[in-house]
Motif scaffolding. Structure first.
Motif, PDB file in Angstrom:
ATOM      1  N   ALA A 101       0.831  -1.202   0.000  1.00 27.83           N
ATOM      2  CA  ALA A 101       0.000   0.000   0.000  1.00 27.83           C
ATOM      3  C   ALA A 101       0.870   1.258   0.000  1.00 27.83           C
ATOM      4  O   ALA A 101       0.572   2.237  -0.689  1.00 27.83           O
ATOM      5  N   SER A 105       1.231   4.186  -2.865  1.00 23.82           N
ATOM      6  CA  SER A 105       0.970   5.597  -2.543  1.00 23.82           C
ATOM      7  C   SER A 105       2.074   6.524  -3.040  1.00 23.82           C
ATOM      8  O   SER A 105       1.871   7.742  -3.113  1.00 23.82           O
ATOM      9  N   GLU A 212      -5.923  11.416  -1.615  1.00 26.08           N
ATOM     10  CA  GLU A 212      -6.147   9.999  -1.347  1.00 26.08           C
ATOM     11  C   GLU A 212      -4.815   9.281  -1.125  1.00 26.08           C
ATOM     12  O   GLU A 212      -4.700   8.431  -0.226  1.00 26.08           O
ATOM     13  N   LYS A 213      -3.793   9.626  -1.925  1.00 20.44           N
ATOM     14  CA  LYS A 213      -2.481   9.017  -1.776  1.00 20.44           C
ATOM     15  C   LYS A 213      -1.816   9.476  -0.462  1.00 20.44           C
ATOM     16  O   LYS A 213      -1.127   8.679   0.196  1.00 20.44           O
ATOM     17  N   GLN A 216      -3.466   7.454   2.228  1.00 18.43           N
ATOM     18  CA  GLN A 216      -2.973   6.069   2.135  1.00 18.43           C
ATOM     19  C   GLN A 216      -1.566   5.941   2.668  1.00 18.43           C
ATOM     20  O   GLN A 216      -1.226   4.965   3.359  1.00 18.43           O
ATOM     21  N   ARG A 217      -0.741   6.946   2.401  1.00 13.77           N
ATOM     22  CA  ARG A 217       0.657   6.907   2.836  1.00 13.77           C
ATOM     23  C   ARG A 217       0.783   7.024   4.349  1.00 13.77           C
ATOM     24  O   ARG A 217       1.679   6.462   4.976  1.00 13.77           O
TER      25      ARG A 217
END
Length: 218
Positions: A101, A105, A212-213, A216-217
């Motif tokens: 994940a 990201s 969103e990234k 996620q990160r």
């Protein structure tokens, strides 16, 4: 080539992005003053960063993350990323769900990269340094006023009582200052995001992916 196109290509050449849709470049439509007073550099942070403003004599610097050079997961230089824990570094397990994940990201689309750059350019166009300097000066002034009021109105108080009064009123003043700065920073971030998103629909969509990234990160 128009000045704003030269400016964009200057940013792109720093991070070795080989392809950015031409329509996005035109939609940015940078002012010539921005090109002359913005100094880009490659940053080893994960997010774009900027300091200063084109509205001051020294201009602004904009840091473009090195991860903006990644076009796919195979481009990611995994040796640059470590986990910091208990004063030591350990390797990331890239085969785990969390590792995969995180790897995903780090790769952004061209639109998301352009949103990140456009957002920092909008910060550079703002009067942030002027406003922040004014707020800090106001904070110092308020603390000075509080000190003067306490020492003038309560001259007969003992050292302990006066110290307690100064601590109380000083704490209240500091809390007010922190609240004002926090509210200003939230307003500034929202305004900059909106202005960047209004450049074009493609960049607005890139902004959704960008955040969103980021989530996620983290």
């Amino acid at each position: 080539m128009n000045s704003y196109k030269r400016s964009i290509w200057k940013f792109i050449s720093l991070i070795n992005i080989h392809y950015i849709p031409l329509q996005v470049l035109y939609n940015l439509n940078l002012d010539i003053n921005l090109e002359a007073k913005v100094f880009p550099f490659v940053s080893y942070d994960l997010d774009p960063v900027s300091r200063g403003s084109i509205n001051i004599r020294t201009g602004a610097i904009v840091g473009i993350p090195h991860i903006f050079a990644y076009n796919s997961s195979t481009d990611v230089k995994k040796e640059l990323f470590k986990i910091y824990n208990d004063y030591s570094y350990s390797e990331i397990n890239w085969e785990s769900g969390t590792g995969k994940a995180f790897l995903e990201s780090l790769v952004l689309s061209d639109q998301a990269k352009m949103f990140g750059i456009a957002r920092e350019l909008k910060y550079a166009q703002s009067y942030g340094p002027h406003i922040e300097a004014t707020l800090r000066s106001l904070g110092v002034y308020l603390i000075t006023v509080v000190y003067g009021v306490v020492t003038t109105l309560l001259p007969g108080m003992g050292v302990v009582a006066r110290g307690a009064a100064l601590t109380t009123f000083g704490g209240i003043t500091l809390a007010i200052y922190i609240s004002i700065m926090d509210a200003y920073n939230c307003w500034k971030d929202k305004r900059v995001d909106l202005n960047a998103a209004r450049i074009s629909e493609e960049i607005a969509e890139g902004g959704v992916e960008y955040y969103e990234k980021v989530i996620q990160r983290n």
